[in-house]
Scaffold this active site. Structure first.
Site, PDB file in Angstrom:
ATOM      1  CG  ASP A  46       0.265   1.202 -10.322  1.00 63.02           C
ATOM      2  OD1 ASP A  46      -0.228   0.079  -9.634  1.00 63.02           O
ATOM      3  OD2 ASP A  46      -0.418   1.964 -11.246  1.00 63.02           O
ATOM      4  CB  SER A  47       0.641  -1.748  -5.224  1.00 62.93           C
ATOM      5  OG  SER A  47       1.608  -2.846  -5.699  1.00 62.93           O
ATOM      6  CG  ASP A  85       0.973  -2.225 -12.435  1.00 60.09           C
ATOM      7  OD1 ASP A  85       0.250  -2.783 -13.427  1.00 60.09           O
ATOM      8  OD2 ASP A  85       0.605  -2.228 -11.249  1.00 60.09           O
ATOM      9  CE  LYS A 114      -1.282  -5.333 -12.895  1.00 61.12           C
ATOM     10  NZ  LYS A 114      -2.161  -4.080 -12.356  1.00 61.12           N
ATOM     11  CD  GLU A 116      -4.678  -0.086 -12.419  1.00 63.33           C
ATOM     12  OE1 GLU A 116      -5.690   0.902 -12.103  1.00 63.33           O
ATOM     13  OE2 GLU A 116      -3.917  -0.211 -11.248  1.00 63.33           O
ATOM     14  CD  GLU A 183      -7.180  -4.291  -6.830  1.00 64.40           C
ATOM     15  OE1 GLU A 183      -6.337  -4.258  -7.752  1.00 64.40           O
ATOM     16  OE2 GLU A 183      -6.926  -3.923  -5.776  1.00 64.40           O
TER      17      GLU A 183
HETATM   18  O1  KIV Z   1      -0.262  -2.635  -8.317  1.00 62.60           O
HETATM   19  C1  KIV Z   1      -0.418  -3.702  -7.981  1.00 62.60           C
HETATM   20  O2  KIV Z   1       0.338  -4.165  -7.201  1.00 62.60           O
HETATM   21  C2  KIV Z   1      -1.314  -4.293  -8.636  1.00 62.60           C
HETATM   22  C3  KIV Z   1      -1.992  -5.676  -7.920  1.00 62.60           C
HETATM   23  C4  KIV Z   1      -2.738  -5.302  -6.560  1.00 62.60           C
HETATM   24  C5  KIV Z   1      -2.754  -6.753  -8.948  1.00 62.60           C
HETATM   25  O3  KIV Z   1      -1.984  -4.127  -9.571  1.00 62.60           O
END
Ligand code: KIV
Length: 265
Positions: A46-47, A85, A114, A116, A183
């Site tokens: 989600d970056s 994510d 993924k 968090e 992280e």
């Molecule tokens: O969203 C993302 O790119 C991430 C990585 C930094 C691990 O969660």
């Protein structure tokens, strides 16, 4: 060691002591390039909200937006293991919402999701895993908590934070996650978690003691000249490469040198 093609490949990599290489991808063309490189796994992070959409945090990501990016990555890299994510709050609105979101991402081409954090949604993680959805955990600096954390800061620097992280990692492992991203935590703590856990850890800003490493593609390629976090080594000067291509194109157009006769019909 062949590239990781399944959840079982992560466990095999840890058992063999082979480092896991993960990089973010948000679109088809970069996914295609990364699939040709020896990376094990693509993360549709989600970056994307910050890197691609120019926002200051990741909170604007929605399940639909993550599915759109995931579908593009899956088209570009059909043979590569893809983790997508779960966006802000997707695991916090109860099991049904989390299952719907994960289904959307898997149908878009992800092999795993993924999530968090841990506290408050470990049972949701368990339910996803029991429903056949592979889940990767993410502890330490969890950007979806940025407002509560007061910024993008190194986490678990004191004994209390370290104890909490170790407890969260154990709870996630027990709930069935197949790997955990760590992280921005102290290197010693990441090493301790890596040896305590039976599942692989994938670090970003967590030192060399993890079972693998992940970087944001644009940081790894040096595509954003204004963003230089300490942990993100640049493995290429992508910004200079892109700029010089654009300069050469502009010059060729203005001088009349482009297009040449043979570039027309
Ligand atoms: O969203 C993302 O790119 C991430 C990585 C930094 C691990 O969660």
């Amino acid at each position: 060691m062949p590239s990781i093609g399944s959840v079982g490949g992560f466990a095999a990599a840890k058992a063999a002591g082979a480092k896991i290489v993960m990089v973010t991808a948000y679109d088809a063309w970069s996914a295609r390039l990364m699939a040709d490189a020896p990376v094990d796994c693509l993360l549709v992070g989600d970056s994307a909200m910050m890197v691609v959409h120019g926002e200051k945090d990741t909170l604007g990501a929605t399940p639909e937006l993550m599915a759109l990016h995931t579908r593009a990555v899956a088209r570009g890299a059909p043979g590569t293991f893809i983790v997508a994510d779960m966006p802000f709050l997707a695991a916090r609105k109860g099991e049904a919402h989390a299952l719907d979101c994960a289904a959307l991402l898997l149908r878009a081409g992800a092999h795993a999701v993924k999530i968090e954090g841990a506290r408050g949604h470990v049972e949701v993680v368990r339910r996803l895993v029991e429903s056949g959805i592979p889940v990767m955990g993410h502890l330490g600096l969890t950007p979806q908590w940025v407002r509560g954390l007061g910024g993008f800061r190194v986490q678990a620097r004191d004994a209390e934070g370290a104890e909490r992280l170790m407890g969260d990692a154990a709870a996630l492992q027990e709930a069935g996650v197949f790997a955990i991203v760590l992280e921005c935590i102290p290197q010693g703590l990441a090493r301790e978690a890596t040896s305590a856990l039976g599942i692989p850890t994938i670090g970003i800003g967590a030192g060399a003691g993890c079972d693998g490493q992940v970087l944001v593609l644009h940081d790894m390629l040096g595509l954003n000249p204004d963003f230089r976090p300490r942990f993100a080594r640049r493995f290429a000067d992508g910004a200079a490469l892109v700029r010089s291509g654009a300069v050469r194109f502009s010059e060729a157009v203005r001088s009349g040198e482009f297009p040449a006769q043979e570039e027309g019909f």
